[in-house]
Every structure is written in C-alpha cells, then in structure tokens.
Scaffold this active site. Structure first.
Site, PDB file in Angstrom:
ATOM      1  CE  LYS A 125      -5.735 -12.585  37.223  1.00 59.32           C
ATOM      2  NZ  LYS A 125      -5.591 -13.826  37.457  1.00 59.32           N
ATOM      3  CB  THR A 126      -7.693 -11.147  30.504  1.00 57.22           C
ATOM      4  OG1 THR A 126      -6.758 -11.328  31.403  1.00 57.22           O
ATOM      5  CG2 THR A 126      -7.802 -10.421  29.489  1.00 57.22           C
ATOM      6  CD  GLU A 169      -6.437  -8.745  33.421  1.00 57.47           C
ATOM      7  OE1 GLU A 169      -5.542  -9.666  34.084  1.00 57.47           O
ATOM      8  OE2 GLU A 169      -6.598  -8.649  32.401  1.00 57.47           O
TER       9      GLU A 169
END
Length: 470
Positions: A125-126, A169
C-alpha cells in the site's frame, strides 16, 4: 453524545483535539485540517520531528495523555490504537464532546475531493500510494497525498494539493477502509494478516468485498489479476474493473520482462491488447511490477498519457524504510525494509539476493512485529526467513499488544533451524549488530527487517563492520 454520522460535512468543524497526533496517519490529517483553517489541538506520548513540524504550523500539542489536555473543541479524534479508557477520551465523554476515529475523519476529508483514490491491499500500500502520487504530481495534477511513510518528493508523509485529486492508503484493519468514499479503489492483494482482529482468510476476503461493493457505479476498481485471493472482487463490484498483472487475460498486462544488475525490471505493457510501449521501474524487486501496473492503470484513467508515464515511472526511487540503503561499510551493504509479513519478507529477500548476485550472501536482522502475527504465522515466517544465509532474531516488537506468554522469538529461531536455516536469538541491540556483522564479508548484504525500530541498528552495524577485519 453525538454520533459520528451527525457530522455531515467537514466544514462544520472549527476545532479538533487529536489523540496520538504524532502518528504517521493522524499527523497527515492534522496537516490537512490546518490547511482548511481548522484549529488543531492534540497530544502524543513523546515529542518528535512530526509534532514539532505540526507545532510550527500552529497546532497546539501536549506531551503525555491526561484529561487536562482536552479543551472545549468541536470534536475529538482518536486512532484505532487508542482505547476507550484513555483519560482524554473519558474526559471528552464527561464534557460531552463528540468523538470519531481517524478513519471516519479521513472519510469526511475524502468527500472534499471528487477524484479520490484509496489504495488497499495486504502488501504494497505505502509504495503504491507513493508511486501513484508521484506520477500524478509529475503530470502536474497537484494531488493531495496521504502516505504511510516518508516520501522525499513531498518532504514528508502528506501533501495538500489544490486540485480535485486525492490519493491515500486504505487499511483493512478493524474495517477502517469501509468509512472511505473513494471514486477509485485499488486492491493490490489479499493475504492472512491482522489476525488479532480477523478470524481467518475468509473474513479478510469478505471485508475487502465490502470495500469494493461501496465503490460508486461511476467509479473504478483496479485489482491484481494474478492474486487468487482477490478473484471474487469483480463479482461484487458495481463499477468498471481493470485487472492488472502478468496473466494473459489481464486488462493491463506486462510481458517481456527483463531485469538489470540492480534488480530493477523493465517490461512491455498492453492495455486490452493495445501496446502502450516499454516501461521501466526505478526500484528493485519483481513484486513492484504489480505496484507499477496498478499505478499506471489509475494514472491512465485520470488522463496521464502513456508517453509521459514511460518518462516518469523510472524517476520513482522509493521511500524511506522500503528497501532503503542505510550505508556500505567494509563493502557490506546495509539495507532497511519495513517488511513484517512472511510474503513481504520473501519478496525482500528475493530482491536482496538479486542485488548481490552471483556471489554475495544475504543476512537478516529480523524484529517480529506483534505477538498475534508472530504466533499465527510462525510457520510462514520460518519458511521465508530460512531462505536467508543467516538470521538474527530480536525480541518481538509488541506495538499495541500485551505479552501473554504464548510466543517468543526463540520459538521462531527454533523453527528456522528445523527448516535447515541458520538463526540465532539476540535480544540486545549490540548483540544483534555484532552477530550480523560477524557473518558478513565483502560483497554481502545485511538487512534490517520489521515494522518496529530495527532500522535504528544502523549505527551499531556501522561500528561493528568498521571494527571487523574482513
């Protein structure tokens, strides 16, 4: 006491108190609120660069959690890690100050942006949030960005743009992302994790299905077409779906893969059988092909040209704590990675192995993250870590959990050894650095791996490596 649902619009808020304001997620929201002209008060356990930066912008921040910190504000905001018996939450209840969790506040903020993008998934995600944000920024779309790490391109973890675009996110833990109303949803993958909250994989798949079902008909879902655990998602989506990956039936497909000596991949990209050209990644690791394809799919949807994306994709060089080089001493490279799940560790080890090929070895200092994850995935952790040439395991980083005596780092060491791997337990930072440094020789790599402060071992590793006669 007011319910969260009574807050129809963020613009109704004039002042907030944020518990845990120094956290990566809460601090990002604080910056956006300040930019909206909202008075921000907050508290955190300790002073940090994050709290100082917010204070410089006008936030009023107290160190420590106590009832006297809570002033007369419109709303109190807390993260999922803050329990009901926190003295500030209890004081807000006495003062009849309505409260909401961080995810609900982010959901309210997202409503201000017609083209909001939520990046979900068990892994990646990051990096994907950062990569997509950079592609949009370099295309001069001026997005608002909330990312769970330090990104050099925005000098932090948040950037407030002046356009209708927002990228953030979206975490599945506690079903937080169900409070988000994005136009575009991304699901990178689905895997076993957060087993202190989810009962099993089916429960995790179900909450991702709920996330997808909330996307508007005029929105878009982008998923990993190679991930079996995500295969059910198109059936619950009411919006168009783009499947990305390496499989022949993916809508956005990568083929003709090549890798350079640094482990960075290049590949041809077709969108629904239309060639878009050859693209290259600026970060090492085969797993980033899917992160890159996902980012390309959304950027294309938002009007960025394939030509421009071919030019800018290689410019992205990652963010802090994602396969980040910390230094090279005695020709031993020290790299830090935030990996804290077996699948992530496996990807990190594969990337490291590629970087030191053909003769270098890979050693790993691993700090397990949370007792529940270590216990639930003990076998999977051991399988992944046994692939390193040697592993030093530190004590478990508890994060939000108490130690119930059910799992210990020495249990993981034992399981690694059962699989033929080499592992030792080193509870003290000095011992961890010394053990790892004693293994490495010129041309090797030492990884510090975990979501806790294991990266802080870098100075100790530097000292040990410089003192060694390799």
């Amino acid at each position: 006491m007011k319910e969260v649902q009574e807050l129809a619009d963020l613009r109704e808020i004039q002042s907030v108190h944020m518990i845990g304001i120094g956290g990566i997620g809460m601090s990002a929201l604080a910056h956006i609120l300040l930019d909206q002209g909202i008075c921000v008060f907050g508290s955190d356990r300790e002073e940090s660069d994050t709290t100082r930066r917010l204070r410089d912008r006008g936030a009023v921040i107290m160190i420590g959690h106590q009832a006297s910190n809570v002033r007369s504000v419109d709303w109190l905001v807390y993260s999922a890690a803050i329990p009901k018996d926190n003295p500030e939450r209890e004081e807000a209840l006495l003062q009849k100050i309505p409260e909401m969790d961080r995810a609900s506040l982010l959901g309210k903020i997202m409503k201000l942006y017609p083209h909001s993008v939520a990046v979900a998934g068990s892994h990646g995600k990051t990096t994907t949030t950062a990569l997509l944000s950079c592609l949009l920024e370099w295309a001069e779309l001026d997005p608002t960005v909330l990312v769970g790490g330090y990104l050099n391109e925005i000098s932090g973890n948040v950037k407030v743009g002046k356009s209708p675009y927002l990228v953030t996110e979206a975490c599945e833990y506690h079903g937080s992302f169900l409070r988000f109303p994005p136009r575009i949803g991304i699901v990178l993958n689905i895997d076993l994790d957060h087993l202190d909250y989810f009962e099993n994989l089916a429960a995790i798949q179900a909450v991702f299905g709920d996330f997808v079902a909330q996307l508007p008909p005029e929105g878009l879902l982008v998923i990993n077409g190679d991930d079996e655990n995500s295969a059910h998602l198109p059936r619950v989506a009411t919006c168009p779906v783009i499947r990305v990956g390496l499989c022949d039936d993916c809508d956005l497909k990568a083929s003709q893969l090549e890798v350079d000596t640094a482990g960075r991949y290049s590949f041809d990209v077709d969108f629904r059988q239309k060639p878009l050209g050859r693209f290259s990644l600026g970060i090492p690791g085969k797993h980033h092909i899917h992160n890159g394809l996902t980012s390309l799919a959304v950027a294309l949807e938002l009007g960025v040209s394939p030509h421009q994306l071919r030019e800018t994709l290689p410019k992205f060089r990652g963010l802090h704590r994602r396969f980040e080089s910390l230094g090279n001493w005695q020709n031993v490279t020290v790299v830090d990675d935030y990996a804290h799940h077996p699948a992530e560790i496996l990807a990190t080890l594969q990337t490291a192995r590629s970087a030191v090929a053909p003769k270098g070895k890979v050693y790993c200092i691993f700090q397990p993250h949370t007792y529940t994850r270590t216990l639930a995935l003990l076998s999977e952790f051991a399988d992944a870590l046994a692939l390193a040439d040697g592993v030093v395991v530190t004590d478990i980083f508890a994060a939000r959990e108490p130690d119930r005596g059910l799992i210990h780092s020495q249990d993981l060491v034992k399981e690694i050894r059962i699989r033929g791997g080499k592992a030792v337990y080193a509870p003290l930072p000095e011992d961890s650095a010394r053990e790892a440094a004693s293994l490495a020789t010129a041309g090797d790599m030492i990884l510090t791996v975990g979501a806790g402060p294991v990266n802080e071992l870098a100075p100790l590793l530097e000292k040990q490596l410089k003192a060694m006669d390799h």
